[in-house]
Design a protein around this motif. Structure first.
Motif, PDB file in Angstrom:
ATOM      1  N   PRO A 169      62.734  44.957  62.949  1.00 24.68           N
ATOM      2  CA  PRO A 169      63.886  45.752  63.406  1.00 24.68           C
ATOM      3  C   PRO A 169      64.107  46.945  62.486  1.00 24.68           C
ATOM      4  O   PRO A 169      65.068  47.005  61.720  1.00 24.68           O
ATOM      5  CB  PRO A 169      65.048  44.766  63.340  1.00 24.68           C
ATOM      6  CG  PRO A 169      64.638  43.737  62.349  1.00 24.68           C
ATOM      7  CD  PRO A 169      63.148  43.665  62.368  1.00 24.68           C
ATOM      8  N   VAL A 170      63.212  47.916  62.562  1.00 23.04           N
ATOM      9  CA  VAL A 170      63.167  48.971  61.553  1.00 23.04           C
ATOM     10  C   VAL A 170      64.406  49.860  61.606  1.00 23.04           C
ATOM     11  O   VAL A 170      64.879  50.340  60.567  1.00 23.04           O
ATOM     12  CB  VAL A 170      61.861  49.787  61.677  1.00 23.04           C
ATOM     13  CG1 VAL A 170      61.856  50.620  62.946  1.00 23.04           C
ATOM     14  CG2 VAL A 170      61.637  50.659  60.464  1.00 23.04           C
ATOM     15  N   LEU A 171      64.971  50.038  62.804  1.00 22.55           N
ATOM     16  CA  LEU A 171      66.169  50.875  62.888  1.00 22.55           C
ATOM     17  C   LEU A 171      67.345  50.213  62.184  1.00 22.55           C
ATOM     18  O   LEU A 171      68.115  50.867  61.490  1.00 22.55           O
ATOM     19  CB  LEU A 171      66.521  51.160  64.341  1.00 22.55           C
ATOM     20  CG  LEU A 171      65.657  52.240  64.997  1.00 22.55           C
ATOM     21  CD1 LEU A 171      66.102  52.469  66.438  1.00 22.55           C
ATOM     22  CD2 LEU A 171      65.736  53.539  64.205  1.00 22.55           C
ATOM     23  N   SER A 172      67.452  48.889  62.342  1.00 18.71           N
ATOM     24  CA  SER A 172      68.574  48.236  61.676  1.00 18.71           C
ATOM     25  C   SER A 172      68.322  48.163  60.170  1.00 18.71           C
ATOM     26  O   SER A 172      69.260  48.211  59.380  1.00 18.71           O
ATOM     27  CB  SER A 172      68.877  46.876  62.302  1.00 18.71           C
ATOM     28  OG  SER A 172      68.209  45.852  61.637  1.00 18.71           O
ATOM     29  N   TYR A 173      67.056  48.108  59.757  1.00 22.91           N
ATOM     30  CA  TYR A 173      66.755  48.190  58.328  1.00 22.91           C
ATOM     31  C   TYR A 173      67.171  49.555  57.775  1.00 22.91           C
ATOM     32  O   TYR A 173      67.738  49.661  56.684  1.00 22.91           O
ATOM     33  CB  TYR A 173      65.262  47.982  58.058  1.00 22.91           C
ATOM     34  CG  TYR A 173      64.784  46.561  58.261  1.00 22.91           C
ATOM     35  CD1 TYR A 173      65.698  45.536  58.540  1.00 22.91           C
ATOM     36  CD2 TYR A 173      63.444  46.232  58.168  1.00 22.91           C
ATOM     37  CE1 TYR A 173      65.262  44.237  58.730  1.00 22.91           C
ATOM     38  CE2 TYR A 173      62.995  44.933  58.353  1.00 22.91           C
ATOM     39  CZ  TYR A 173      63.913  43.944  58.639  1.00 22.91           C
ATOM     40  OH  TYR A 173      63.479  42.667  58.819  1.00 22.91           O
ATOM     41  N   ALA A 174      66.866  50.595  58.544  1.00 22.58           N
ATOM     42  CA  ALA A 174      67.255  51.938  58.109  1.00 22.58           C
ATOM     43  C   ALA A 174      68.772  52.040  58.021  1.00 22.58           C
ATOM     44  O   ALA A 174      69.326  52.617  57.073  1.00 22.58           O
ATOM     45  CB  ALA A 174      66.711  52.987  59.069  1.00 22.58           C
ATOM     46  N   LYS A 175      69.457  51.441  58.994  1.00 22.44           N
ATOM     47  CA  LYS A 175      70.921  51.438  58.985  1.00 22.44           C
ATOM     48  C   LYS A 175      71.421  50.702  57.740  1.00 22.44           C
ATOM     49  O   LYS A 175      72.344  51.158  57.072  1.00 22.44           O
ATOM     50  CB  LYS A 175      71.439  50.767  60.265  1.00 22.44           C
ATOM     51  CG  LYS A 175      72.927  50.978  60.503  1.00 22.44           C
ATOM     52  CD  LYS A 175      73.425  50.072  61.628  1.00 22.44           C
ATOM     53  CE  LYS A 175      73.506  48.638  61.154  1.00 22.44           C
ATOM     54  NZ  LYS A 175      73.592  47.632  62.219  1.00 22.44           N
ATOM     55  N   ASN A 176      70.789  49.546  57.434  1.00 19.57           N
ATOM     56  CA  ASN A 176      71.195  48.793  56.247  1.00 19.57           C
ATOM     57  C   ASN A 176      71.027  49.625  54.977  1.00 19.57           C
ATOM     58  O   ASN A 176      71.906  49.661  54.116  1.00 19.57           O
ATOM     59  CB  ASN A 176      70.365  47.513  56.127  1.00 19.57           C
ATOM     60  CG  ASN A 176      70.699  46.518  57.228  1.00 19.57           C
ATOM     61  OD1 ASN A 176      71.703  46.681  57.925  1.00 19.57           O
ATOM     62  ND2 ASN A 176      69.862  45.519  57.400  1.00 19.57           N
ATOM     63  N   SER A 177      69.884  50.300  54.871  1.00 21.19           N
ATOM     64  CA  SER A 177      69.653  51.150  53.695  1.00 21.19           C
ATOM     65  C   SER A 177      70.714  52.233  53.604  1.00 21.19           C
ATOM     66  O   SER A 177      71.199  52.569  52.525  1.00 21.19           O
ATOM     67  CB  SER A 177      68.272  51.800  53.762  1.00 21.19           C
ATOM     68  OG  SER A 177      67.273  50.877  53.415  1.00 21.19           O
ATOM     69  N   TYR A 210      67.596  42.797  55.726  1.00 16.77           N
ATOM     70  CA  TYR A 210      66.758  43.567  54.817  1.00 16.77           C
ATOM     71  C   TYR A 210      67.077  45.059  54.833  1.00 16.77           C
ATOM     72  O   TYR A 210      67.469  45.613  55.856  1.00 16.77           O
ATOM     73  CB  TYR A 210      65.278  43.392  55.179  1.00 16.77           C
ATOM     74  CG  TYR A 210      64.680  42.081  54.717  1.00 16.77           C
ATOM     75  CD1 TYR A 210      65.412  41.202  53.929  1.00 16.77           C
ATOM     76  CD2 TYR A 210      63.384  41.733  55.084  1.00 16.77           C
ATOM     77  CE1 TYR A 210      64.854  40.009  53.518  1.00 16.77           C
ATOM     78  CE2 TYR A 210      62.829  40.532  54.666  1.00 16.77           C
ATOM     79  CZ  TYR A 210      63.569  39.675  53.890  1.00 16.77           C
ATOM     80  OH  TYR A 210      63.025  38.498  53.482  1.00 16.77           O
ATOM     81  N   THR A 211      66.870  45.678  53.674  1.00 21.23           N
ATOM     82  CA  THR A 211      66.873  47.143  53.635  1.00 21.23           C
ATOM     83  C   THR A 211      65.449  47.614  53.907  1.00 21.23           C
ATOM     84  O   THR A 211      64.512  46.807  53.963  1.00 21.23           O
ATOM     85  CB  THR A 211      67.338  47.646  52.260  1.00 21.23           C
ATOM     86  OG1 THR A 211      66.489  47.087  51.257  1.00 21.23           O
ATOM     87  CG2 THR A 211      68.780  47.247  51.974  1.00 21.23           C
ATOM     88  N   LEU A 212      65.278  48.917  54.048  1.00 18.87           N
ATOM     89  CA  LEU A 212      63.965  49.443  54.446  1.00 18.87           C
ATOM     90  C   LEU A 212      62.840  49.058  53.495  1.00 18.87           C
ATOM     91  O   LEU A 212      61.760  48.658  53.935  1.00 18.87           O
ATOM     92  CB  LEU A 212      64.029  50.970  54.538  1.00 18.87           C
ATOM     93  CG  LEU A 212      64.129  51.572  55.932  1.00 18.87           C
ATOM     94  CD1 LEU A 212      64.162  53.085  55.832  1.00 18.87           C
ATOM     95  CD2 LEU A 212      62.960  51.145  56.809  1.00 18.87           C
ATOM     96  N   THR A 213      63.092  49.170  52.193  1.00 20.12           N
ATOM     97  CA  THR A 213      62.002  48.888  51.258  1.00 20.12           C
ATOM     98  C   THR A 213      61.561  47.425  51.350  1.00 20.12           C
ATOM     99  O   THR A 213      60.368  47.138  51.390  1.00 20.12           O
ATOM    100  CB  THR A 213      62.416  49.193  49.808  1.00 20.12           C
ATOM    101  OG1 THR A 213      63.654  48.551  49.535  1.00 20.12           O
ATOM    102  CG2 THR A 213      62.551  50.677  49.575  1.00 20.12           C
ATOM    103  N   VAL A 214      62.535  46.519  51.397  1.00 27.53           N
ATOM    104  CA  VAL A 214      62.194  45.099  51.501  1.00 27.53           C
ATOM    105  C   VAL A 214      61.534  44.828  52.850  1.00 27.53           C
ATOM    106  O   VAL A 214      60.550  44.084  52.945  1.00 27.53           O
ATOM    107  CB  VAL A 214      63.452  44.217  51.307  1.00 27.53           C
ATOM    108  CG1 VAL A 214      63.083  42.753  51.344  1.00 27.53           C
ATOM    109  CG2 VAL A 214      64.135  44.545  49.995  1.00 27.53           C
ATOM    110  N   GLY A 215      62.057  45.464  53.887  1.00 26.32           N
ATOM    111  CA  GLY A 215      61.490  45.306  55.222  1.00 26.32           C
ATOM    112  C   GLY A 215      60.049  45.782  55.302  1.00 26.32           C
ATOM    113  O   GLY A 215      59.220  45.170  55.977  1.00 26.32           O
TER     114      GLY A 215
END
Lengths: 290, 304
Positions: free
Chosen positions: B95-103, B251-256
């Motif tokens: 879920p890369v968009l939600s990871y980006a949102k988290n970051s 997760y944030t982007l880096t961890v993702g």
């Protein structure tokens, strides 16, 4: 002239004070406390005396990690002491387009280490660009296993750290170069000194203090390395877990059912003991500069 | 080696390279010899290839379709048939968009927290007199001796006991007000001459009015530096979110990204696309604000 009530400063300091106490001072104290317990990532834990420190004495992985740290430091130091200085010397002259080059050289610094390590993984894999080019040009007959040998992995990570650090130290040198006497350069040039000669006898002595600062910064960051090794080894620490760093060990013990926060804290204290000397020196150098 | 076939744009008309002119401004740019200039540009371009090349190679890989071999013996930097398929594949896998949102959430907390917290504290430490100031400063300086990794475990214990393990707030919290930024803002406020401030005091301005009307307009440079640092630091961070977060949803982007490459795919094209998703936003932020950034770094805002 009474314009300030006694609590005004503390109102302004409030957030910083809370963070100083809760997220800086308390964790420092608690690290020491935890190091004498067998706390687990999921909670609990009781006092176990010096058991964690005894365990450190018999931990082979820790020995590997410390050896890796020393190698890391020794290889990074000369490279990051001189390569960024050369870049800074290149950028010093105000040629057209120089701002573009400065920004471009700095890009690896702002990228996340995870991003860079994944780029490195792709560059260094058996069929990646580096092995491909090296074979094409006849340097290699078969691919070097950059990502699977203990030492090759370590040196791959070092190359990443050096590459990512170039721009960072370049900027530090760049501001120092402004203070190197122009007259001295000109005098040397008039005397017929070659650019290389001038680099060694005018530039280098001129940025001596900065070189000390840079070497301390490089030392500390080499001892703190984590992401490069973690991502390049995919979290495994390389063959037999031997390509680990101290911080990687700390992270490893921070998670899951096999985790051990007490032991991780003891390792953190070891990291503190190793880094405190350079950190104090750094503080002194920075205060002198300011 | 990169070859320079044409003189770089902006090079002045041919100067007699041999004439041993008296060098009044030896290193001045008007008198630099053409050969030296060419050599400098050649070296600059070489360094450019080394520093930016890997990013270009990654971008190129991310745009290559499944039909194009990425393992050819002569590397192709320009994709023969560029496609965004790999980016879609990333979004299908994680879920890369939600990871980006988290970051972004973590970075926003860091930016706001540091801008507000460090400004208020920096002002108080620089411009107000009160008991306990010296002690406070000494403690703040003392924390700088500790590398973040040393306290990361007990930091986790604190966050866990606050009930914030595995949350984004937990990720953002410890660096929401960074002590280094407090010191940097204090230095910026101290650089404001006291005379400016005294006029305001005589006019009966309160501490708050002095901060808003005298202080803030004069520390905008440093303020932008610490917010840029805070954003980049939060967006790029890996170790701390890796320790705090356990549920892949958070997760944030880096961890993702590490999760993507570790668990799901060994397709270099898809991983390349993932890295670009994490890399491009930070490049945009940096390119837009780099003027402030370098000015601030030159002022000595260098993180240790």
């Amino acid at each position: 002239m009474k314009t300030q009530r006694w609590f005004t400063p503390w109102l302004l300091l409030g957030p910083a004070l809370v963070w100083l106490l809760v997220f800086n001072l308390w964790p420092a104290i608690n690290t020491v406390v935890l190091a004498f317990t067998n706390a687990k990532p999921l909670g609990g834990g009781s006092f176990t005396g010096v058991a964690n420190f005894e365990r450190m004495l018999n931990d082979d992985q820790l020995i590997y990690a410390l050896v890796n740290s020393i190698v890391y430091m020794l290889v990074c130091l000369p490279l990051l002491l001189f390569l960024p200085l050369l870049l800074a010397v290149l950028l010093e002259k105000k040629l057209p387009g120089i701002t573009f080059f400065r920004t471009a050289f700095y890009t690896p610094v702002i990228a996340s280490a995870v991003v860079v390590a994944l780029i490195w993984t792709w560059l260094l894999e058996d069929r990646g660009l580096v092995n491909g080019l090296a074979q094409q040009l006849g340097f290699l007959t078969e691919p070097l296993p950059f990502l699977s040998g203990r030492w090759l992995l370590l040196f791959s990570a070092i190359s990443l750290t050096v590459w990512k650090g170039l721009g960072y130290y370049m900027i530090i040198y760049l501001s120092a170069l402004g203070n190197v006497s122009r007259q001295l350069h000109e005098a040397a040039a008039v005397d017929g000194a070659s650019p290389i000669r001038r680099f060694w006898s005018v530039t280098v002595p001129g940025v001596r203090t900065t070189m000390l600062l840079v070497s301390v910064l490089v030392t500390v960051s080499a001892l703190r390395v984590f992401t490069e090794l973690f991502v390049l080894t995919n979290g495994t620490g390389g063959p037999g877990g031997r390509t680990m760093s101290l911080v990687m060990l700390i992270q490893m013990y921070s998670r899951g059912f096999t985790g051990h926060l007490g032991y991780a804290s003891a390792l953190s204290l070891l990291l503190f003991v190793i880094t405190v000397g350079p950190m104090l020196l750094l503080l002194r150098l920075n205060r002198k500069a300011a | 080696m990169t070859q320079l076939t044409t003189p770089p744009a902006g090079a002045p008309a041919k100067t007699p390279a041999s004439a041993p002119k008296r060098r009044r401004r030896g290193s001045g740019f008007g008198t630099m010899r053409r050969r030296e200039k060419l050599l400098r540009y050649a070296l600059l371009l070489l360094a450019l290839v080394v520093t930016v090349g890997p990013f270009v190679w990654q971008l190129s890989t991310s745009l290559k379709g499944a039909g194009e071999s990425i393992y050819t013996s002569t590397p192709q930097f320009i994709p023969s048939d560029p496609t965004f398929d790999n980016y879609l594949r990333v979004a299908e896998t994680i879920p890369v968009l939600s990871y980006a949102k988290n970051s972004l959430i973590v970075a926003a907390i860091a930016v706001i927290g540091n801008a507000v917290g460090a400004t208020l504290a920096g002002f108080a430490l620089a411009k107000l007199r009160f008991r306990g100031r010296t002690l406070f400063l000494a403690l703040v300086l003392g924390t700088l001796v500790l590398p973040g990794e040393v306290t990361i475990i007990s930091q986790y214990v604190t966050v866990r006991s606050l009930g914030l393990a595995d949350t984004l707030v937990g990720v953002a919290l410890p660096t929401t007000v960074a002590m280094l930024n407090v010191l940097l803002m204090r230095a910026a406020f101290m650089a404001i001459p006291d005379e400016m401030d005294e006029a305001a005091v005589i006019d009966g301005a309160s501490a708050w009015q002095r901060l808003i009307h005298v202080g803030l307009p004069n520390v905008r440079g440093m303020l932008s530096v610490i917010t840029i640092f805070a954003f980049i630091g939060a967006w790029d961070d890996f170790l701390w979110p890796l320790i705090v977060l356990t549920d892949p949803q958070n997760y944030t982007l880096t961890v993702g990204l590490q999760y993507l490459s570790g668990a799901f795919t060994s397709n270099p094209r898809v991983i390349a696309a993932g890295t670009m998703i994490a890399f491009i936003p930070i490049v945009i932020v940096f390119a837009t604000l780099q003027r402030f950034f370098f000015r601030g770094v030159e002022e000595g805002a260098i993180k240790g």
